[in-house]
Motif scaffolding. Sequence first.
Motif, PDB file in Angstrom:
ATOM      1  N   LEU A   1      46.693  45.122  32.610  1.00 29.32           N
ATOM      2  CA  LEU A   1      48.022  45.393  31.846  1.00 29.32           C
ATOM      3  C   LEU A   1      48.001  46.653  30.681  1.00 29.32           C
ATOM      4  O   LEU A   1      48.208  47.679  30.641  1.00 29.32           O
ATOM      5  N   PRO A   2      46.828  45.426  29.386  1.00 25.77           N
ATOM      6  CA  PRO A   2      46.877  46.000  28.533  1.00 25.77           C
ATOM      7  C   PRO A   2      46.704  47.861  28.399  1.00 25.77           C
ATOM      8  O   PRO A   2      46.301  47.634  27.386  1.00 25.77           O
ATOM      9  N   PHE A   3      45.775  47.506  29.234  1.00 22.67           N
ATOM     10  CA  PHE A   3      45.028  49.135  29.059  1.00 22.67           C
ATOM     11  C   PHE A   3      46.008  50.365  29.599  1.00 22.67           C
ATOM     12  O   PHE A   3      46.144  51.448  29.143  1.00 22.67           O
ATOM     13  N   TYR A   4      47.521  50.221  29.959  1.00 23.85           N
ATOM     14  CA  TYR A   4      48.730  50.853  30.038  1.00 23.85           C
ATOM     15  C   TYR A   4      49.274  50.476  28.791  1.00 23.85           C
ATOM     16  O   TYR A   4      50.207  51.534  29.100  1.00 23.85           O
ATOM     17  N   GLN A   5      49.436  49.939  28.599  1.00 24.36           N
ATOM     18  CA  GLN A   5      49.695  49.766  27.229  1.00 24.36           C
ATOM     19  C   GLN A   5      49.961  49.758  26.212  1.00 24.36           C
ATOM     20  O   GLN A   5      50.485  50.867  25.173  1.00 24.36           O
TER      21      GLN A   5
ATOM     22  N   GLY B   1      43.348  53.778  25.056  1.00 23.49           N
ATOM     23  CA  GLY B   1      41.980  54.557  24.165  1.00 23.49           C
ATOM     24  C   GLY B   1      41.293  56.131  25.027  1.00 23.49           C
ATOM     25  O   GLY B   1      41.964  54.994  26.485  1.00 23.49           O
ATOM     26  N   ASN B   2      40.619  56.348  24.737  1.00 25.41           N
ATOM     27  CA  ASN B   2      39.875  57.225  25.820  1.00 25.41           C
ATOM     28  C   ASN B   2      38.356  57.299  25.714  1.00 25.41           C
ATOM     29  O   ASN B   2      38.077  57.005  24.230  1.00 25.41           O
TER      30      ASN B   2
ATOM     31  N   PHE C   1      39.609  53.140  18.129  1.00 20.19           N
ATOM     32  CA  PHE C   1      40.810  52.413  18.966  1.00 20.19           C
ATOM     33  C   PHE C   1      40.385  53.419  20.357  1.00 20.19           C
ATOM     34  O   PHE C   1      40.136  52.232  21.615  1.00 20.19           O
ATOM     35  N   GLY C   2      39.433  54.214  20.566  1.00 23.28           N
ATOM     36  CA  GLY C   2      39.033  54.991  21.632  1.00 23.28           C
ATOM     37  C   GLY C   2      37.570  54.200  22.058  1.00 23.28           C
ATOM     38  O   GLY C   2      37.226  53.146  23.113  1.00 23.28           O
ATOM     39  N   GLY C   3      36.375  53.971  20.954  1.00 22.52           N
ATOM     40  CA  GLY C   3      35.549  52.946  21.498  1.00 22.52           C
ATOM     41  C   GLY C   3      35.596  51.600  21.884  1.00 22.52           C
ATOM     42  O   GLY C   3      34.528  51.420  22.503  1.00 22.52           O
TER      43      GLY C   3
ATOM     44  N   THR D   1      37.153  61.514  32.583  1.00 23.96           N
ATOM     45  CA  THR D   1      37.952  60.392  32.215  1.00 23.96           C
ATOM     46  C   THR D   1      37.967  59.323  33.152  1.00 23.96           C
ATOM     47  O   THR D   1      38.640  59.409  33.881  1.00 23.96           O
ATOM     48  N   GLU D   2      37.060  58.166  33.027  1.00 23.84           N
ATOM     49  CA  GLU D   2      37.531  56.720  33.442  1.00 23.84           C
ATOM     50  C   GLU D   2      38.588  56.444  33.894  1.00 23.84           C
ATOM     51  O   GLU D   2      39.701  56.722  32.719  1.00 23.84           O
ATOM     52  N   ASN D   3      38.887  55.906  34.835  1.00 30.30           N
ATOM     53  CA  ASN D   3      40.455  54.917  35.126  1.00 30.30           C
ATOM     54  C   ASN D   3      40.190  53.852  34.100  1.00 30.30           C
ATOM     55  O   ASN D   3      40.033  52.996  34.824  1.00 30.30           O
ATOM     56  N   VAL D   4      40.585  53.887  33.350  1.00 34.12           N
ATOM     57  CA  VAL D   4      39.963  52.408  32.280  1.00 34.12           C
ATOM     58  C   VAL D   4      40.728  51.201  33.154  1.00 34.12           C
ATOM     59  O   VAL D   4      40.114  50.284  33.307  1.00 34.12           O
ATOM     60  N   ALA D   5      42.216  51.412  33.383  1.00 33.05           N
ATOM     61  CA  ALA D   5      42.971  49.906  33.856  1.00 33.05           C
ATOM     62  C   ALA D   5      42.083  49.214  35.630  1.00 33.05           C
ATOM     63  O   ALA D   5      41.924  48.201  35.685  1.00 33.05           O
ATOM     64  N   GLY D   6      41.678  50.673  36.066  1.00 33.52           N
ATOM     65  CA  GLY D   6      41.202  50.507  37.442  1.00 33.52           C
ATOM     66  C   GLY D   6      39.904  49.811  37.417  1.00 33.52           C
ATOM     67  O   GLY D   6      39.526  49.035  37.843  1.00 33.52           O
ATOM     68  N   ILE D   7      38.830  50.423  36.288  1.00 37.53           N
ATOM     69  CA  ILE D   7      37.763  49.993  36.111  1.00 37.53           C
ATOM     70  C   ILE D   7      37.894  48.382  35.627  1.00 37.53           C
ATOM     71  O   ILE D   7      37.130  47.161  36.471  1.00 37.53           O
TER      72      ILE D   7
END
Lengths: 285, 390
Positions: free
Chosen positions: B24-28, B32-33, B40-42, B237-243
Amino acid sequence: MWDYTDKVKEHFSKPHNVGSVEDANAVGEVGSIVCGDALRLSLKVDKATEKIVEAKFQTFGCGSAIASSSVLTDMILGKTLDEAAKITNRDIANELGGLPKEKMHCSVMGMEALEAAIANYRGQGVADSHLHEDEEGELVCKCFGITDKKIERTIKENHLHTLEEVTNFTKAGGACGSCHWKIEEIIRKVHKQELEAKAEEKPKGLTNLQRMKLVQETLDREVRPQLQKDGGDLELVDIENKNVKVRLLGMCSGCQVSRFTLRDLVEAKLKEFVEPDITVEELRS
Amino acid sequence: MTPIIYLDNNATTPVAPEVLAALLPFYQTRYGNPSSMHTFGGEVAHDVEHARQQVAALFNSRESEVLFTSCGTESDNAAIRGVLEALPEKKHIVTTRVEHPAVLNLCKHLENRGYRVTYLAVDAQGRLDLDALHHVLTPDTALVSIMYANNETGTVFPIQKIAEIVKEQGIILHTDAVQAAGKLSLDMNSIPADLVSISGHKLHAPKGVGALYIRRGTKFVPFIIGGHQEHGRRGGTENVAGIVGLGKAAELAAANFSNETRQVAGLRDQLEAGVLKAVPHVRVNGDREHRLPNTTNISFEYIEGEAILLKMNDQGICASSGSACTSGSLEPSHVLRAMGVPFTAIHGSIRFSFSRYNTRTEVGEVLEVLPDLISGLREMSPFWARRDKM
């Protein structure tokens, strides 16, 4: 998940007239366990009046097959055999508030069982036979045992135009696909026959009045319902000799592809149903 | 609304609460990319790499051997197409008749693109003939793609032996392990396969994320071309939350592995035994000895699967069927047909698949309503009355 109407769900959850009429004098059975659906319809017909006084069904099949069978027994109870014989698969589907297009073959099965039962009563058929084997003609779809005669008939009765529709209505071509070219050939053949028949029917040279009437009827029946589905419409403005002038309305007016609408739908239908040399012109407001 | 009893976990699984909390934090706040230059992205890139470690642990592999994708189907496509493109001179593919459509339909498509495909048969229990596999391999064979466990019947293929046969010939082996992940060992030190597909949502991670294990040194051309993400092996771009979710789910699966499979198998066996006892004329499809712990495929003869599913649906019970009527096409299950299951049984086949979130109470409730529901439909079937004559 299939998008079944409430009526289908109702008839599936609490089907009417399940079972076998004990002293049945008309029995029709179609389908087979291999195909995935089968229906046995047993009727008691009053000899004096030829009225169907009792009707029961047994069905092996999916939700819509069971619902089609159930609603069919409701529809035919109290009818004479002649009245019942007029029921088509469309009537069955309509009574259910429609069926998903992939499930139309369930309504066809209902109609066929009814025909088989009536034929059985009149001594024209064998009660326990499978229609697939009975039906004469050349076997087209080997997977489901469907003959060219049955495909031709279903195309005509339901005004089918594509391979997909034929599969939805008859199952033919639904498995291995090796008969697809044959089915497409049958579709072409039937359409050619229909066009020729229509050409003969059409009086040579319409009067202006006849033409106007026919154009208006064709637009109302064949064209406008299709446009309305997309939130559009059309009005007939004028007819000058064989040049029909229309105005596109709603979503159709100013539509990027309106010239295709005019050519492929409006003009094609008018050529088919009115005169082959008719032309269409769009008036823009 | 009737409470749901969800026995369709081979279709998809609920997201585990721990997984949801992790992603969830990765949607909130951590949106960052990972490719960005700023911290912030790194930082997010570090989270992606952490997830890669978690998935690598499931494979007992190097992190660099894990590629994130969008789903199982993409993993399968990337593996098969990626290998074929890397070996353009080879034009033969070996697979089986019972693969998931992601592999099967791709192979059929490739047949129209100049490839020759051998589809290995299975026996009545759904087992492969390993001798046949040995015999069909040729110097022209680019790739063998054989699933680890079957999604419909749960039958498990001896992937280790398969890998030994294929690797002996120096041929690349891909296995679709979408159903096996979390249920069977995926230790790539003992399974010499080259490419392995998994999918997040079958493993209590969300939909829209998958992974592909690519053994180091495997010839592979990227399937999705674009940016430099995933070390240039998969653009986008990575699906970060999914990953992150998949990483957490892999960690949970590895931690609870043996316990869970025992518990889930217990539920499955409870249902299977209950059905076999209470309902006559049923058969279990597949290899009951070599089977996923969570799956049973039961045929209720003389009735049709969609009707059974709808009746169960009224009771809030979710399952699947191999019946033609549920598929949208008119074809009944290709898996059961390949096994030679009679049509009387295919049309009435139901797959129940469990997860760790199912309970014994739920199985009890199913067993309470199922026998009546089956006999109700059988009373309606013309074939039930004359079953002795068939």
